[in-house]
Design a protein around this motif. Sequence first.
Motif, PDB file in Angstrom:
ATOM      1  N   LEU A  86     -51.031 -47.322 112.010  1.00  0.00           N
ATOM      2  CA  LEU A  86     -51.381 -48.499 111.199  1.00  0.00           C
ATOM      3  C   LEU A  86     -51.437 -48.145 109.714  1.00  0.00           C
ATOM      4  O   LEU A  86     -50.979 -48.924 108.868  1.00  0.00           O
ATOM      5  CB  LEU A  86     -52.716 -49.066 111.672  1.00  0.00           C
ATOM      6  CG  LEU A  86     -52.958 -50.568 111.428  1.00  0.00           C
ATOM      7  CD1 LEU A  86     -51.873 -51.396 112.073  1.00  0.00           C
ATOM      8  CD2 LEU A  86     -54.323 -50.978 111.961  1.00  0.00           C
ATOM      9  N   VAL A  87     -51.980 -46.984 109.407  1.00  0.00           N
ATOM     10  CA  VAL A  87     -52.006 -46.544 108.015  1.00  0.00           C
ATOM     11  C   VAL A  87     -50.589 -46.295 107.510  1.00  0.00           C
ATOM     12  O   VAL A  87     -50.239 -46.658 106.373  1.00  0.00           O
ATOM     13  CB  VAL A  87     -52.859 -45.266 107.871  1.00  0.00           C
ATOM     14  CG1 VAL A  87     -52.697 -44.651 106.490  1.00  0.00           C
ATOM     15  CG2 VAL A  87     -54.330 -45.579 108.135  1.00  0.00           C
ATOM     16  N   ALA A  88     -49.752 -45.691 108.370  1.00  0.00           N
ATOM     17  CA  ALA A  88     -48.359 -45.462 107.989  1.00  0.00           C
ATOM     18  C   ALA A  88     -47.619 -46.776 107.744  1.00  0.00           C
ATOM     19  O   ALA A  88     -46.743 -46.852 106.874  1.00  0.00           O
ATOM     20  CB  ALA A  88     -47.652 -44.666 109.085  1.00  0.00           C
ATOM     21  N   ALA A  89     -47.972 -47.827 108.478  1.00  0.00           N
ATOM     22  CA  ALA A  89     -47.357 -49.135 108.256  1.00  0.00           C
ATOM     23  C   ALA A  89     -47.832 -49.764 106.951  1.00  0.00           C
ATOM     24  O   ALA A  89     -47.087 -50.496 106.288  1.00  0.00           O
ATOM     25  CB  ALA A  89     -47.673 -50.062 109.431  1.00  0.00           C
ATOM     26  N   ALA A  90     -49.060 -49.471 106.565  1.00  0.00           N
ATOM     27  CA  ALA A  90     -49.613 -50.073 105.348  1.00  0.00           C
ATOM     28  C   ALA A  90     -49.017 -49.462 104.085  1.00  0.00           C
ATOM     29  O   ALA A  90     -48.904 -50.150 103.060  1.00  0.00           O
ATOM     30  CB  ALA A  90     -51.130 -49.918 105.344  1.00  0.00           C
ATOM     31  N   ILE A  91     -48.639 -48.177 104.136  1.00  0.00           N
ATOM     32  CA  ILE A  91     -48.176 -47.499 102.915  1.00  0.00           C
ATOM     33  C   ILE A  91     -46.898 -48.112 102.353  1.00  0.00           C
ATOM     34  O   ILE A  91     -46.867 -48.512 101.170  1.00  0.00           O
ATOM     35  CB  ILE A  91     -48.010 -45.991 103.182  1.00  0.00           C
ATOM     36  CG1 ILE A  91     -49.381 -45.355 103.440  1.00  0.00           C
ATOM     37  CG2 ILE A  91     -47.322 -45.308 102.007  1.00  0.00           C
ATOM     38  CD1 ILE A  91     -49.317 -43.909 103.861  1.00  0.00           C
ATOM     39  N   PRO A  92     -45.798 -48.213 103.123  1.00  0.00           N
ATOM     40  CA  PRO A  92     -44.588 -48.810 102.527  1.00  0.00           C
ATOM     41  C   PRO A  92     -44.754 -50.289 102.193  1.00  0.00           C
ATOM     42  O   PRO A  92     -44.168 -50.782 101.223  1.00  0.00           O
ATOM     43  CB  PRO A  92     -43.520 -48.591 103.613  1.00  0.00           C
ATOM     44  CG  PRO A  92     -44.272 -48.408 104.878  1.00  0.00           C
ATOM     45  CD  PRO A  92     -45.551 -47.754 104.500  1.00  0.00           C
ATOM     46  N   THR A 129     -47.509 -51.731 101.126  1.00  0.00           N
ATOM     47  CA  THR A 129     -48.246 -51.786  99.868  1.00  0.00           C
ATOM     48  C   THR A 129     -47.335 -51.473  98.682  1.00  0.00           C
ATOM     49  O   THR A 129     -47.402 -52.131  97.628  1.00  0.00           O
ATOM     50  CB  THR A 129     -49.417 -50.784  99.909  1.00  0.00           C
ATOM     51  OG1 THR A 129     -50.269 -51.098 101.019  1.00  0.00           O
ATOM     52  CG2 THR A 129     -50.228 -50.848  98.625  1.00  0.00           C
ATOM     53  N   TRP A 130     -46.474 -50.468  98.857  1.00  0.00           N
ATOM     54  CA  TRP A 130     -45.546 -50.112  97.776  1.00  0.00           C
ATOM     55  C   TRP A 130     -44.594 -51.271  97.470  1.00  0.00           C
ATOM     56  O   TRP A 130     -44.334 -51.589  96.315  1.00  0.00           O
ATOM     57  CB  TRP A 130     -44.747 -48.880  98.186  1.00  0.00           C
ATOM     58  CG  TRP A 130     -43.736 -48.458  97.163  1.00  0.00           C
ATOM     59  CD1 TRP A 130     -43.943 -47.681  96.060  1.00  0.00           C
ATOM     60  CD2 TRP A 130     -42.356 -48.833  97.142  1.00  0.00           C
ATOM     61  NE1 TRP A 130     -42.785 -47.528  95.356  1.00  0.00           N
ATOM     62  CE2 TRP A 130     -41.786 -48.218  95.990  1.00  0.00           C
ATOM     63  CE3 TRP A 130     -41.543 -49.605  97.978  1.00  0.00           C
ATOM     64  CZ2 TRP A 130     -40.436 -48.373  95.667  1.00  0.00           C
ATOM     65  CZ3 TRP A 130     -40.203 -49.749  97.654  1.00  0.00           C
ATOM     66  CH2 TRP A 130     -39.661 -49.148  96.508  1.00  0.00           C
ATOM     67  N   ALA A 131     -44.094 -51.919  98.528  1.00  0.00           N
ATOM     68  CA  ALA A 131     -43.162 -53.027  98.327  1.00  0.00           C
ATOM     69  C   ALA A 131     -43.836 -54.207  97.640  1.00  0.00           C
ATOM     70  O   ALA A 131     -43.272 -54.835  96.735  1.00  0.00           O
ATOM     71  CB  ALA A 131     -42.578 -53.458  99.674  1.00  0.00           C
ATOM     72  N   VAL A 132     -45.054 -54.521  98.060  1.00  0.00           N
ATOM     73  CA  VAL A 132     -45.782 -55.640  97.452  1.00  0.00           C
ATOM     74  C   VAL A 132     -46.083 -55.339  95.986  1.00  0.00           C
ATOM     75  O   VAL A 132     -45.960 -56.211  95.109  1.00  0.00           O
ATOM     76  CB  VAL A 132     -47.084 -55.913  98.226  1.00  0.00           C
ATOM     77  CG1 VAL A 132     -47.963 -56.905  97.473  1.00  0.00           C
ATOM     78  CG2 VAL A 132     -46.769 -56.465  99.613  1.00  0.00           C
ATOM     79  N   ALA A 187     -38.482 -50.735 102.712  1.00  0.00           N
ATOM     80  CA  ALA A 187     -39.904 -50.434 102.874  1.00  0.00           C
ATOM     81  C   ALA A 187     -40.584 -51.474 103.761  1.00  0.00           C
ATOM     82  O   ALA A 187     -41.382 -51.134 104.643  1.00  0.00           O
ATOM     83  CB  ALA A 187     -40.581 -50.371 101.504  1.00  0.00           C
ATOM     84  N   LEU A 188     -40.270 -52.733 103.534  1.00  0.00           N
ATOM     85  CA  LEU A 188     -40.854 -53.786 104.369  1.00  0.00           C
ATOM     86  C   LEU A 188     -40.371 -53.682 105.808  1.00  0.00           C
ATOM     87  O   LEU A 188     -41.137 -53.928 106.752  1.00  0.00           O
ATOM     88  CB  LEU A 188     -40.511 -55.149 103.786  1.00  0.00           C
ATOM     89  CG  LEU A 188     -41.196 -55.508 102.460  1.00  0.00           C
ATOM     90  CD1 LEU A 188     -40.647 -56.821 101.911  1.00  0.00           C
ATOM     91  CD2 LEU A 188     -42.709 -55.603 102.653  1.00  0.00           C
TER      92      LEU A 188
END
Length: 214
Positions: A70-76, A78-81, A5-6
């Motif tokens: 950018l939103v697509a980059a934030a989703i995985p 956020t899930w990983a964090v 994900a990261l």
Amino acid sequence: MTVLALALSLVLLVLAAVLRFAGASLVWTPRAEALRDAAEGSRGAATAANLLEDRASLQPSLGVFHAAVLVAAAIPATWAVAALVSGWGLLLSLVGLGVLLVLFGDTLPRSWGRSRPRQPAYRFARLLQFAIRIGERATELLQEDDGEDEDDDEDDDEQDQEEILLISSVLEFTDAIVREVMVPRTDMVTIPAGFDSDAALDVVIAEGRSRVPV
């Protein structure tokens, strides 16, 4: 899974940074210079010149596509964090993640692109062309789905028609001759100088006038 994900988030962040970097470079590139470079054989200059032909649509179309990446980059990310941290640490991590995404995916690449026109735009011209096409189609779909905009357009059309009629009337009036709009002396409503106020008032009421020549 968190590592994947990261990694996916990092790839998308790099793509967003490249789009913003090349897009800012393109916007700050004069089309005349792009045409000259294309004539001299610079690779990608011709594509950049074609994109610059409709400069007004560049930033909206690129902005839509860039925001989606950018939103697509934030989703995985956020899930990983969320899978690694909890509590107050999660809140701080998400805030830091948002700052990093905006800083490295938008602010810094935009600044670098503005200071380096032409070459970055030529190098990533194909990518920009693809992003602009997708952004334009997305914008068109949003406009088609907005029914309120259609009602506003109809109201604007009616207002435009009224303004056109008013302007046409003014233009026609300017072509009129003074004697064409004057009332003949024999048809004028007048009051003799010897009339008293009561007689003058009777004439005004009878003729429905607010002013009468004496």
